[in-house]
Design an enzyme around this catalytic site. Structure first.
Site, short mmCIF file in Angstrom:
data_model
loop_
_atom_site.label_atom_id
_atom_site.label_comp_id
_atom_site.label_asym_id
_atom_site.label_seq_id
_atom_site.Cartn_x
_atom_site.Cartn_y
_atom_site.Cartn_z
N ARG A 15 16.04 -13.69 15.55
CA ARG A 15 15.42 -14.92 16.09
C ARG A 15 16.41 -15.75 16.93
O ARG A 15 16.36 -16.97 16.95
CB ARG A 15 14.82 -15.78 14.96
N GLU A 483 3.48 -29.30 -0.06
CA GLU A 483 3.73 -27.85 0.04
C GLU A 483 5.21 -27.49 0.19
O GLU A 483 5.56 -26.54 0.90
CB GLU A 483 2.90 -27.24 1.18
N HIS A 694 1.59 -30.31 17.34
CA HIS A 694 2.50 -29.30 17.90
C HIS A 694 3.46 -29.91 18.91
O HIS A 694 4.34 -29.24 19.43
CB HIS A 694 1.69 -28.16 18.54
#
Length: 754
Positions: A15, A483, A694
């Site tokens: 990456r 989360e 986003h």
């Protein structure tokens, strides 16, 4: 026999591209450093592909964010709002991808949509001024010359004029009409420049051809290419398709001036039948897509050779190819040290697929039975166990009523209104909160057994406390636990379900710098113990307000995993649905009043041809969701969330999912979904998403108020929820808190007016 690939993953083995771009976004590196990192990656990839013995090596398949945006920028298809920022080329490019908020202005990003039936997302080019369309970019030429310096005669790859034209959002018909002429001239100029550079092959990707094509579509395609191909001169043109077959236009392509046709024999259900019926042109080369570019299982050479032998009855001019770009699979299995070799030998990521193409070429070019063939066939012997009789028995015992929730939506709505006592326009978020470096390092330390389970849990509980406190201070009505225990909404559930395998480094680009690590569905799926129960119970104990239980739905888990190829997608999804159903019932029994079951990827595997929508997908995908929640009481409110897609044409089916509330990612598409919701009298309560998460920009109270008013003009106030358009995991806390404060302030302002 030669071989080829359509394109290669651009993120790098580890990456590298993601980290280089993010460093630039954070002002921690210069433009020059970013561009050097990108060039180094390209060189590494080309050398790798060359070393693997690939004959047709792509160039211009690399991108800093998105290849559709690259094509738009190449031809100066840039909306005036971005031009008016007066930024340099690179920052203007990133303003289109991420939005911009700074001294030069405040603009939102381009809309983002799913790339056909994949989990990759492309940016939708916007054209408000067709006069400026021209070949102004040089990326395609620069990258061709870069490869040339390495001694590689590459095959530049570009989105074809027909697909690009169909993907652009035009201001109006007048703009579209002028753009058609301007874009054609720009592609002709591109052909001229490639001829000047003495480029041998150009690959034009036309995936739009695998949709149901209207007469108008076919006429437009012919109009473009009859003119364009008259200008190819010495340049050879490969028309490349993927994600399906060319049944609506194949006979016409045989008579065209293309030098080669790239067909998909993995997802192209009729590709072989079309050749058997119409033959293949003697003056063309067939690029046969027989290595699966979308799944990670090893190629069975026996099946591929059988296909090649059949194709050779119709043409000897065959190039072995991938079925689509390899950006949909991880980089290489060589980084997987933890997976048992009995599984790993059956996987082929991008680099291994190069080897498969090399092997097949060698086998086909040798006369006697090649040891490579025998070695490949040995892989499929003594495969690890996949079947679970208990799961099979449970599926077999399912009855029709297991797929239906009672009482009706209307009755449930009244019961829930009384039970939940929420205000008008309830505010909430989609689920995840920012995952800072300490959250990620805590999870990694636990995975690497450097900290105890107790330390890991206590850390996350502290984060949950902070998250609940932040939401209560902001004034949200329905809370989430944040989360923090989840790396990814699918991988997390897969890790806690039997039947899944996981990679260490199986990263795949989802959009821009966002990468995901899809789990591998290996065997029959079941839940062996509660997954989210303890976290949800803990979070709810901290607040008098309702805290949602957060789950991922079965269709999304399937669509965001690498699926099995030995059983149907329907059976695999139903297995997952039963596992998630068990979790839903546990949450309800623990007093969780609202349970959200995300189906972010519902649309993703929808067949590209409308005639296949129901029989091949919706007829089992919607019931699978129903199976998950059909066992809950009427007072328990079921939410779902969907993102990144166009839903207007399947809203009736979405309504049939029978959730009580659904949130959509609609802000990037200017809430265009609302008109359809109104037109079909959509019954489910709706949170259309009032701002785009986003992008790093913070929407103002005024902007959010206008958006809420826009929603109220289309839908009844009792039906509306106010929320961001997606989870907040990738954002920074300062952006999130500022945005959510403005969201609550705007909602309160509007409530007072009601």
């Amino acid at each position: 026999m030669k071989n080829s690939i359509i394109s290669y993953p651009r993120i790098g083995a580890n990456r590298e591209l993601k980290f280089a771009i993010e460093k630039y976004f954070k002002n921690q590196s210069s433009k020059e450093e970013l561009l050097k990192s990108a060039k180094d990656l390209r060189i590494r990839h080309w050398q790798e592909i060359q070393k693997a013995g690939i004959d047709f090596i792509p160039s211009n398949d690399f991108s800093l964010y998105d290849n559709v945006l690259d094509a738009a920028v190449l031809f100066n298809i840039v909306h005036t709002k971005y031009k008016n920022l007066n930024l340099d080329a690179l920052d203007e490019y990133f303003a289109q991808s991420r939005g911009y908020q700074g001294e030069n202005g405040d603009v939102t990003a381009l809309a983002m949509k799913k790339w056909f039936n994949t989990n990759y997302h492309y940016l939708v080019p916007e054209c408000d001024n067709a006069d400026i369309i021209a070949l102004t970019g040089d990326k395609i030429f620069k990258e061709y010359l870069e490869a040339k310096e390495l001694g590689i005669e590459s095959k530049p790859v570009l989105i074809g004029i027909f697909t690009l034209f169909k993907l652009i959002a035009f201001k109006d018909e007048k703009t579209q009409k002028l753009a058609k002429e301007k874009l054609l001239n720009a592609y002709i100029e591109l052909f001229d420049k490639l001829n000047e550079l003495k480029v041998t092959w150009l690959e034009l990707d036309e995936p739009y051809l695998v949709y149901d094509l209207s007469k108008e579509d076919i006429a437009l395609f012919e109009e473009f290419y009859q003119e364009l191909l008259n200008h190819k001169k010495d340049l050879k043109i490969l028309l490349q398709s993927y994600f399906g077959d060319l049944r609506d236009i194949y006979p016409k392509l045989l008579e065209s001036k293309f030098d080669a046709l790239g067909l998909d024999f993995i997802e192209g259900k009729q590709s072989l039948a079309l050749i058997q019926k119409y033959g293949f042109a003697k003056d063309k080369i067939l690029f046969a897509g027989l290595i699966n570019g979308k799944n990670i299982y090893a190629n069975d050479y026996a099946k591929s050779l059988k296909l090649i032998k059949e194709l050779q009855k119709y043409t000897q001019n065959i190039v072995l190819n991938t079925s689509c770009s390899l950006l949909h699979v991880p980089y290489s299995t060589e980084f997987e040290s933890k997976l048992d070799s009995s599984y790993l030998k059956l996987f082929a990521f991008a680099k291994e697929k190069l080897q498969e193409l090399k092997d097949l070429k060698e086998i086909l070019n040798s006369s006697e039975e090649n040891p490579l063939f025998r070695a490949n066939q040995e892989l499929f012997k003594n495969i690890p166990e996949r079947l679970d009789e208990k799961v099979k028995a449970r599926l077999k015992a399912l009855k029709k009523e297991d797929f239906t929730r009672t009482p009706s939506f209307k009755e449930r709505a009244l019961i829930q209104k009384e039970f939940l006592k929420l205000p008008l326009l309830p505010t909430t978020t989609i689920g995840s909160f920012p995952q800072s470096a300490d959250v990620r390092s805590n999870r990694l330390a636990f995975k690497q057994e450097k900290i105890s389970a107790q330390n890991y849990t206590e850390f996350n509980q502290q984060k949950i406390k902070e998250c609940i406190q932040i939401q209560e201070e902001i004034g949200l009505d329905v809370l989430v636990h944040g989360e923090f225990e989840r790396n990814d909404m699918v991988e997390y559930f897969g890790e806690n379900l039997k039947g899944f395998l996981f990679t260490q480094n199986g990263w795949v680009q989802s959009y821009g710098t966002r990468c995901v690590k899809p789990p591998v569905i290996w065997g029959d799926v079941s839940r062996t113990k509660p997954i989210t129960l303890a976290w949800s119970k803990f979070a709810q104990s901290l607040s008098q307000k309702i805290v949602k239980g957060m789950l991922t739905g079965p269709v999304t888990i399937l669509n965001w995993s690498f699926p099995r190829e030995d059983i149907s997608l329907k059976e695999s999804t139903e297995q997952i649905a039963l596992a998630i159903r068990d979790e839903v019932l546990d949450l309800e029994n623990a007093g969780i009043k609202i349970i959200q079951i995300d189906e972010a990827a519902l649309r993703e595997k929808l067949p590209l041809r409308k005639s296949d929508w129901h029989s091949e997908y919706l007829d089992w995908a919607i019931p699978a969701f129903n199976l998950v929640h059909s066992g809950v009481k009427a007072k328990t409110q079921i939410h779902t969330h969907m993102c990144y897609s166009e839903f207007s044409d399947i809203l009736k089916e979405i309504d049939a999912m029978d959730a009580d509330v659904i949130s959509f990612e609609a802000s990037r598409s200017n809430l265009s979904l609302l008109d359809t919701l109104k037109a079909i009298r959509f019954k489910t309560e709706v949170g259309p998403g009032v701002y785009d998460i986003h992008s790093p920009r913070v929407p103002s109270v005024e902007e959010l108020s206008l958006t809420i008013e826009k929603i109220l003009n289309k839908l009844p106030k009792e039906q509306i929820w106010i929320n961001p358009d997606c989870g907040l995991k990738t954002r920074a806390y300062e952006e999130v808190i500022a945005s959510l404060k403005n969201l609550v302030t705007a909602t309160q302002k509007i409530r007072e007016q009601l």
